[in-house]
Design a protein around this motif. Structure first.
Motif, mmCIF file in Angstrom:
data_model
loop_
_atom_site.group_PDB
_atom_site.id
_atom_site.type_symbol
_atom_site.label_atom_id
_atom_site.label_comp_id
_atom_site.label_asym_id
_atom_site.label_seq_id
_atom_site.Cartn_x
_atom_site.Cartn_y
_atom_site.Cartn_z
ATOM 1 N N LEU A 83 5.754 101.987 -7.957
ATOM 2 C CA LEU A 83 5.356 103.120 -8.787
ATOM 3 C C LEU A 83 4.361 104.029 -8.079
ATOM 4 O O LEU A 83 4.361 105.249 -8.290
ATOM 5 C CB LEU A 83 4.755 102.619 -10.108
ATOM 6 C CG LEU A 83 5.723 101.985 -11.108
ATOM 7 C CD1 LEU A 83 4.975 101.446 -12.310
ATOM 8 C CD2 LEU A 83 6.777 102.999 -11.550
ATOM 9 N N SER A 84 3.516 103.442 -7.246
ATOM 10 C CA SER A 84 2.487 104.235 -6.574
ATOM 11 C C SER A 84 2.873 104.642 -5.159
ATOM 12 O O SER A 84 2.570 105.762 -4.717
ATOM 13 C CB SER A 84 1.168 103.445 -6.524
ATOM 14 O OG SER A 84 1.353 102.206 -5.847
ATOM 15 N N SER A 85 3.560 103.780 -4.428
ATOM 16 C CA SER A 85 3.818 104.024 -3.008
ATOM 17 C C SER A 85 4.993 104.968 -2.777
ATOM 18 O O SER A 85 4.986 105.731 -1.802
ATOM 19 C CB SER A 85 4.068 102.700 -2.282
ATOM 20 O OG SER A 85 2.929 101.871 -2.353
ATOM 21 N N VAL A 86 6.007 104.920 -3.637
ATOM 22 C CA VAL A 86 7.163 105.803 -3.433
ATOM 23 C C VAL A 86 6.773 107.273 -3.557
ATOM 24 O O VAL A 86 7.116 108.082 -2.680
ATOM 25 C CB VAL A 86 8.302 105.431 -4.408
ATOM 26 C CG1 VAL A 86 9.412 106.476 -4.350
ATOM 27 C CG2 VAL A 86 8.859 104.059 -4.070
ATOM 28 N N PRO A 87 6.053 107.701 -4.604
ATOM 29 C CA PRO A 87 5.634 109.116 -4.645
ATOM 30 C C PRO A 87 4.719 109.494 -3.482
ATOM 31 O O PRO A 87 4.811 110.610 -2.958
ATOM 32 C CB PRO A 87 4.899 109.224 -5.993
ATOM 33 C CG PRO A 87 5.459 108.119 -6.822
ATOM 34 C CD PRO A 87 5.712 106.999 -5.859
ATOM 35 N N ALA A 88 3.830 108.569 -3.084
ATOM 36 C CA ALA A 88 2.938 108.866 -1.962
ATOM 37 C C ALA A 88 3.728 109.042 -0.667
ATOM 38 O O ALA A 88 3.461 109.962 0.122
ATOM 39 C CB ALA A 88 1.909 107.740 -1.812
ATOM 40 N N ALA A 89 4.701 108.173 -0.444
ATOM 41 C CA ALA A 89 5.529 108.297 0.756
ATOM 42 C C ALA A 89 6.352 109.574 0.726
ATOM 43 O O ALA A 89 6.544 110.233 1.764
ATOM 44 C CB ALA A 89 6.447 107.079 0.863
ATOM 45 N N TYR A 90 6.839 109.960 -0.439
ATOM 46 C CA TYR A 90 7.605 111.205 -0.563
ATOM 47 C C TYR A 90 6.735 112.412 -0.231
ATOM 48 O O TYR A 90 7.176 113.338 0.472
ATOM 49 C CB TYR A 90 8.154 111.321 -1.986
ATOM 50 C CG TYR A 90 8.828 112.633 -2.288
ATOM 51 C CD1 TYR A 90 10.083 112.922 -1.771
ATOM 52 C CD2 TYR A 90 8.200 113.580 -3.093
ATOM 53 C CE1 TYR A 90 10.695 114.146 -2.050
ATOM 54 C CE2 TYR A 90 8.805 114.792 -3.379
ATOM 55 C CZ TYR A 90 10.057 115.066 -2.853
ATOM 56 O OH TYR A 90 10.668 116.279 -3.121
ATOM 57 N N ALA A 91 5.497 112.399 -0.707
ATOM 58 C CA ALA A 91 4.587 113.511 -0.416
ATOM 59 C C ALA A 91 4.283 113.603 1.071
ATOM 60 O O ALA A 91 4.163 114.704 1.624
ATOM 61 C CB ALA A 91 3.297 113.345 -1.219
ATOM 62 N N LEU A 92 4.164 112.468 1.734
ATOM 63 C CA LEU A 92 3.862 112.466 3.166
ATOM 64 C C LEU A 92 5.078 112.828 4.013
ATOM 65 O O LEU A 92 4.933 113.374 5.111
ATOM 66 C CB LEU A 92 3.334 111.097 3.588
ATOM 67 C CG LEU A 92 1.921 110.743 3.119
ATOM 68 C CD1 LEU A 92 1.620 109.268 3.398
ATOM 69 C CD2 LEU A 92 0.884 111.628 3.799
ATOM 70 N N ALA A 93 6.265 112.527 3.529
ATOM 71 C CA ALA A 93 7.469 112.733 4.335
ATOM 72 C C ALA A 93 8.142 114.075 4.091
ATOM 73 O O ALA A 93 8.670 114.687 5.035
ATOM 74 C CB ALA A 93 8.474 111.608 4.060
ATOM 75 N N ARG A 98 -2.117 120.784 3.119
ATOM 76 C CA ARG A 98 -3.265 120.733 4.011
ATOM 77 C C ARG A 98 -3.889 119.334 4.005
ATOM 78 O O ARG A 98 -4.096 118.734 2.946
ATOM 79 C CB ARG A 98 -4.315 121.759 3.572
ATOM 80 C CG ARG A 98 -5.559 121.827 4.460
ATOM 81 C CD ARG A 98 -6.508 122.895 4.001
ATOM 82 N NE ARG A 98 -5.887 124.219 4.069
ATOM 83 C CZ ARG A 98 -6.488 125.351 3.696
ATOM 84 N NH1 ARG A 98 -7.722 125.310 3.204
ATOM 85 N NH2 ARG A 98 -5.852 126.503 3.797
ATOM 86 N N GLY A 99 -4.159 118.835 5.178
ATOM 87 C CA GLY A 99 -4.760 117.508 5.311
ATOM 88 C C GLY A 99 -3.753 116.375 5.333
ATOM 89 O O GLY A 99 -4.135 115.202 5.296
ATOM 90 N N GLN A 100 -2.471 116.706 5.404
ATOM 91 C CA GLN A 100 -1.432 115.677 5.381
ATOM 92 C C GLN A 100 -1.558 114.728 6.571
ATOM 93 O O GLN A 100 -1.469 113.512 6.425
ATOM 94 C CB GLN A 100 -0.055 116.353 5.379
ATOM 95 C CG GLN A 100 1.119 115.400 5.283
ATOM 96 C CD GLN A 100 2.443 116.131 5.267
ATOM 97 O OE1 GLN A 100 2.536 117.268 5.734
ATOM 98 N NE2 GLN A 100 3.471 115.516 4.733
ATOM 99 N N GLY A 101 -1.774 115.263 7.758
ATOM 100 C CA GLY A 101 -1.906 114.426 8.948
ATOM 101 C C GLY A 101 -3.107 113.509 8.869
ATOM 102 O O GLY A 101 -3.038 112.339 9.276
ATOM 103 N N ALA A 102 -4.218 114.035 8.340
ATOM 104 C CA ALA A 102 -5.426 113.217 8.223
ATOM 105 C C ALA A 102 -5.211 112.058 7.250
ATOM 106 O O ALA A 102 -5.663 110.930 7.498
ATOM 107 C CB ALA A 102 -6.605 114.084 7.769
ATOM 108 N N VAL A 103 -4.520 112.327 6.151
ATOM 109 C CA VAL A 103 -4.246 111.258 5.177
ATOM 110 C C VAL A 103 -3.367 110.181 5.797
ATOM 111 O O VAL A 103 -3.579 108.986 5.579
ATOM 112 C CB VAL A 103 -3.586 111.849 3.909
ATOM 113 C CG1 VAL A 103 -3.103 110.732 2.987
ATOM 114 C CG2 VAL A 103 -4.565 112.753 3.185
#
Length: 273
Positions: A83-93, A98-103
């Motif tokens: 529930l938490s990791s799939v949306p986070a991975a989608y946002a990163l991929a 701004r700040g995506q690389g740092a995260v």
């Protein structure tokens, strides 16, 4: 005969590795059927078979309760992680912000932090909340994502062509709808791989249950119960082996049925960087 020898020679390394991995399990299985006096002797084959050792395990320890606790821990932790990791991975991929690389760098660094470093502050936090002795300190953190799962899913989502997402956006889909209707069906192998990794980790986790549930035996998991069983019956290695086999069977069966999705998800992960 010559053809058989040729096949064995070609696969000698694989055969040797297979023996290395299978031999300990075979030894454990044979020991679980031995008598107490024969276990861990120079005889590797049971002189007499004792299948009653498996029934004795249920008499000596509340194994069904440990199994239920372990299943609850593994399933809830896996669900919360997805529930938490799939949306986070989608946002990163698939999103640009701004700040995506740092995260991403922070997430990679979190993977390298030993869990012992955060043990004391986390334990004090859960103790002040009155949740020690329960399984909640083990599953609630999964609602905030898991660094390894986010990175693994992000690498898999990079393999999905962006044209599919662009087409969904042109049709009026928002990001959440695009994630649910387009990305999730295409990312099933990667999600299955991440889910299995998390499930197996929770199933075999000993450090977490020891830290948070050791004071309450009612919430012990299989790993903690098995360690306690070994301590209480340290000379009865036949019973310890039987309990270990019973602990291993569910995850072996699960991997047998899910191995195709697991292998496919791992193979496709990391194709793009």
């Amino acid at each position: 005969m010559n053809r058989t020898l040729l096949v064995v020679a070609r696969h000698s390394v694989a055969i040797a590795l297979c023996v290395m991995f299978v031999a300990p399990v075979g030894f454990l299985l044979l020991t679980s059927f031995m008598s107490d006096s024969q276990a861990l002797t120079s005889s590797y084959w049971p002189s007499s078979w004792h299948p009653s050792n498996y029934a004795e395990v249920f008499v000596r320890t509340p194994l069904p309760r440990y199994l239920l606790n372990t299943v609850l821990y593994a399933l809830v932790a896996t669900l919360f992680m997805l529930l938490s990791s799939v949306p986070a991975a989608y946002a990163l991929a698939k999103l640009r912000w701004r700040g995506q690389g740092a995260v991403l760098v922070v997430i990679v660094c979190m993977m390298m932090i030993p869990p012992q470093v955060t043990t004391i502050p986390l334990y004090l936090m859960w103790a002040n909340a009155g949740l020690t002795g329960t399984l909640w300190p083990l599953v609630l953190p999964m609602l905030f994502g898991d660094a390894f799962s986010i990175f693994l899913l992000r690498q898999f989502l990079l393999t999905i062509p962006g044209e599919y997402l662009d087409a969904a956006r042109v049709d009026g889909c928002g990001e959440w709808r695009t994630l649910l209707r387009v990305v999730l069906p295409m990312a099933r192998p990667g999600i299955a791989a991440a889910a299995l990794f998390q499930f197996f980790y929770a199933w075999n986790d000993y450090y977490g249950p020891l830290l948070y549930t050791s004071e309450n035996e009612h919430n012990w998991t299989l790993s903690l119960g098995l360690a306690s069983f070994r301590t209480l019956h340290h000379v009865q290695w036949n019973l310890v082996s039987a309990a270990t086999i019973l602990t291993m069977v569910p995850v072996i069966v699960l991997f047998f049925f899910a191995q195709r999705a697991f292998v496919q998800g791992v193979a496709l992960t990391g194709v793009k960087g």
